[in-house]
Design a protein around this motif. Structure first.
Motif, mmCIF file in Angstrom:
data_model
loop_
_atom_site.group_PDB
_atom_site.id
_atom_site.type_symbol
_atom_site.label_atom_id
_atom_site.label_comp_id
_atom_site.label_asym_id
_atom_site.label_seq_id
_atom_site.Cartn_x
_atom_site.Cartn_y
_atom_site.Cartn_z
ATOM 1 N N PHE A 298 50.752 45.806 30.038
ATOM 2 C CA PHE A 298 49.955 45.325 31.168
ATOM 3 C C PHE A 298 50.717 45.604 32.447
ATOM 4 N N GLY A 299 50.129 46.389 33.333
ATOM 5 C CA GLY A 299 50.834 46.832 34.526
ATOM 6 C C GLY A 299 50.055 46.630 35.808
ATOM 7 N N CYS A 300 49.514 45.455 36.017
ATOM 8 C CA CYS A 300 48.812 45.169 37.273
ATOM 9 C C CYS A 300 49.836 45.087 38.404
ATOM 10 N N HIS A 301 49.584 45.836 39.469
ATOM 11 C CA HIS A 301 50.488 45.813 40.613
ATOM 12 C C HIS A 301 49.743 45.514 41.907
ATOM 13 N N CYS A 302 48.532 44.961 41.804
ATOM 14 C CA CYS A 302 47.786 44.612 43.013
ATOM 15 C C CYS A 302 48.218 43.234 43.515
ATOM 16 N N GLU A 303 47.556 42.726 44.532
ATOM 17 C CA GLU A 303 47.950 41.458 45.155
ATOM 18 C C GLU A 303 47.834 40.255 44.212
ATOM 19 N N GLU A 304 47.117 40.395 43.098
ATOM 20 C CA GLU A 304 46.987 39.287 42.142
ATOM 21 C C GLU A 304 48.348 38.904 41.557
ATOM 22 N N VAL B 150 45.265 41.797 28.166
ATOM 23 C CA VAL B 150 44.983 41.140 29.442
ATOM 24 C C VAL B 150 44.386 42.162 30.396
ATOM 25 N N CYS B 151 43.416 41.723 31.222
ATOM 26 C CA CYS B 151 42.842 42.609 32.229
ATOM 27 C C CYS B 151 42.859 41.922 33.596
ATOM 28 N N GLY C 46 46.074 45.979 29.681
ATOM 29 C CA GLY C 46 47.218 46.282 28.827
ATOM 30 C C GLY C 46 47.538 45.112 27.926
ATOM 31 N N ARG C 47 48.572 45.300 27.095
ATOM 32 C CA ARG C 47 48.958 44.261 26.144
ATOM 33 C C ARG C 47 50.297 43.680 26.531
ATOM 34 N N THR C 48 50.433 42.377 26.322
ATOM 35 C CA THR C 48 51.679 41.689 26.654
ATOM 36 C C THR C 48 51.872 40.506 25.713
ATOM 37 N N LYS C 49 53.130 40.098 25.556
ATOM 38 C CA LYS C 49 53.399 38.865 24.819
ATOM 39 C C LYS C 49 54.074 37.848 25.737
ATOM 40 N N ALA C 50 53.843 37.989 27.044
ATOM 41 C CA ALA C 50 54.418 37.075 28.030
ATOM 42 C C ALA C 50 53.856 35.664 27.850
#
Length: 86
Positions: A5-11, A46-47, A55-59
């Protein structure tokens, strides 16, 4: 092969509870290796509803995120449109 999971926007800069991130598949996996049946996994899909990253994460923060449903997607979209016109 899964994508991190690689979201890099303001969220990403918001507190977890305020992010427009949703869990599409919680703690499960399905692939050709298991006949495409859902099986337990430490990872969740997660989206980001703002930028579209998936992407996928185990955070650990995944436990704090709501699940994605069509109803929740409509509600989130309505809130975003309302905020944009305010």
């Amino acid at each position: 092969m899964s994508t991190p999971f690689g979201c890099h926007c303001e969220e990403r800069g918001k507190p977890v509870g305020e992010r427009l991130w949703r869990v599409q598949k919680r703690l499960c996996n399905h692939s050709a290796f298991n006949g495409y049946h859902e099986t337990y996994s430490e990872y969740s899909t997660v989206c980001c509803l703002r930028c579209g990253a998936v992407g996928r994460t185990k955070a650990a923060y995944v436990a704090l995120l709501p699940d994605w449903t069509e109803e929740s997607a409509r509600r989130d979209l309505a809130r975003r449109l309302e905020a944009a016109h305010a």
